[in-house]
Design an enzyme around this catalytic site. Structure first.
Site, mmCIF file in Angstrom:
data_model
loop_
_atom_site.group_PDB
_atom_site.id
_atom_site.type_symbol
_atom_site.label_atom_id
_atom_site.label_comp_id
_atom_site.label_asym_id
_atom_site.label_seq_id
_atom_site.Cartn_x
_atom_site.Cartn_y
_atom_site.Cartn_z
ATOM 1 N N ALA A 17 -59.080 15.569 -54.654
ATOM 2 C CA ALA A 17 -59.519 15.802 -53.278
ATOM 3 C C ALA A 17 -60.537 14.745 -52.894
ATOM 4 O O ALA A 17 -61.388 14.357 -53.693
ATOM 5 C CB ALA A 17 -60.126 17.194 -53.156
ATOM 6 N N GLY A 22 -57.335 17.768 -57.944
ATOM 7 C CA GLY A 22 -56.344 18.266 -57.003
ATOM 8 C C GLY A 22 -55.006 17.574 -57.132
ATOM 9 O O GLY A 22 -53.968 18.161 -56.807
ATOM 10 N N GLU A 31 -53.303 19.431 -59.871
ATOM 11 C CA GLU A 31 -52.900 20.725 -59.329
ATOM 12 C C GLU A 31 -51.697 20.583 -58.405
ATOM 13 O O GLU A 31 -50.818 21.453 -58.373
ATOM 14 C CB GLU A 31 -54.085 21.358 -58.593
ATOM 15 C CG GLU A 31 -55.210 21.757 -59.537
ATOM 16 C CD GLU A 31 -56.536 22.006 -58.830
ATOM 17 O OE1 GLU A 31 -57.266 22.917 -59.242
ATOM 18 O OE2 GLU A 31 -56.847 21.276 -57.866
ATOM 19 N N GLU A 55 -63.764 17.781 -62.273
ATOM 20 C CA GLU A 55 -64.634 18.371 -61.253
ATOM 21 C C GLU A 55 -66.072 18.588 -61.722
ATOM 22 O O GLU A 55 -67.023 18.449 -60.947
ATOM 23 C CB GLU A 55 -64.040 19.708 -60.770
ATOM 24 C CG GLU A 55 -62.838 19.584 -59.862
ATOM 25 C CD GLU A 55 -61.524 19.448 -60.604
ATOM 26 O OE1 GLU A 55 -60.466 19.521 -59.948
ATOM 27 O OE2 GLU A 55 -61.548 19.273 -61.848
#
Length: 255
Positions: free
Chosen positions: A64, A110, A113, A133
């Site tokens: 992200a 992300g 994911e 993260e």
């Protein structure tokens, strides 16, 4: 400009990440594009399979975009970024048509994911997986500690999320997360997708529902979809709808 493109190639649709300046990191605009693209794919019966790819060869997706979420207030971050992104990724994971992710480079946070929403993944030899993260003081939020544990297993997810380690394509293959390792994952993903033209799309859709119910991927919706498909073929359903339209009491034949 960052974007998530929907490109048609005959019976195969391609969802292509396009934010090369930031290693295909997800922006809000890219997230918002997922749902309408999924809806369009689902409406078009000529589309038999979906390839998920990336524009930049250096990275499939770096995660992200930190700039996109770092200024959000905590409640906005939780509700408008994490929960929204989780719902969007669930939408793609539960798409009725088969999906193949072409992981041409690193898939972090992300991005990993996102790759995890696919039904199959092919990776380039140098691609790696990571959940970094904790290095910026947050935790995985788009199913990294949920769906990825089912796909990769608890030990590998802990290696990435707790210890910051990167997982190679070879280890991903050994864990079953990656189906094949190839120098050109996008071309290979299209070859696999195009093979679907010779297979029953109805059988594939139902098989996907059954498998997802088995692994608790939206189990309730999967079971109800299977039940609705079954009851929709009955004479009772036809009689019930006909009686409603004719404003009379139904006479169900029990067939």
């Amino acid at each position: 400009m960052s974007a998530l493109h929907l490109i048609r190639h005959g019976s195969v649709a391609e969802l292509r990440l396009d934010n090369p300046a930031k290693l295909n990191a997800f922006t809000l605009e890219m997230l918002e594009a997922v749902e309408p693209h999924c809806a369009e794919i689902l409406r078009d019966d000529s589309i038999r399979a979906v390839v998920i790819s990336a524009e930049d060869s250096r990275a499939f997706c770096a995660g992200a975009d930190i700039v996109a979420w770092s200024e959000l207030e905590p409640w906005e971050f939780a509700r408008n970024w994490v929960r929204y992104g989780h719902r969007i990724f669930d939408r793609l994971a539960r798409l009725a048509k088969p999906t193949i992710a072409a992981v041409n480079g690193h898939a972090f946070g992300g991005g990993l994911e996102f790759a995890g929403t696919a039904d199959m993944r092919v990776m380039s030899p140098g691609a790696t997986l990571a959940l970094p993260e904790a290095a910026v003081g947050i935790v995985p939020g788009w199913s990294g500690t949920q769906r990825l544990v089912r796909l990769l297993g608890e030990p590998l997810v802990k290696e990435m999320a707790l210890f910051g380690r990167r997982i190679s394509a070879e280890r991903a293959f050994a864990a079953g997360f990656c189906a094949e390792i190839t120098e050109d994952p996008r071309t290979r993903a299209f070859e696999i997708a195009e093979e679907q033209a010779n297979r029953s799309s109805c059988a594939i859709e139902v098989a996907k529902y059954m498998i997802h119910a088995a692994v608790d991927e939206d189990r309730g919706a999967m079971i109800e979809a299977l039940g609705a498909g079954m009851i929709g073929q009955t004479a009772d359903r036809t009689e019930g709808v006909t009686a409603f339209r004719e404003k009379r009491k139904p006479n169900f034949p029990g067939k």
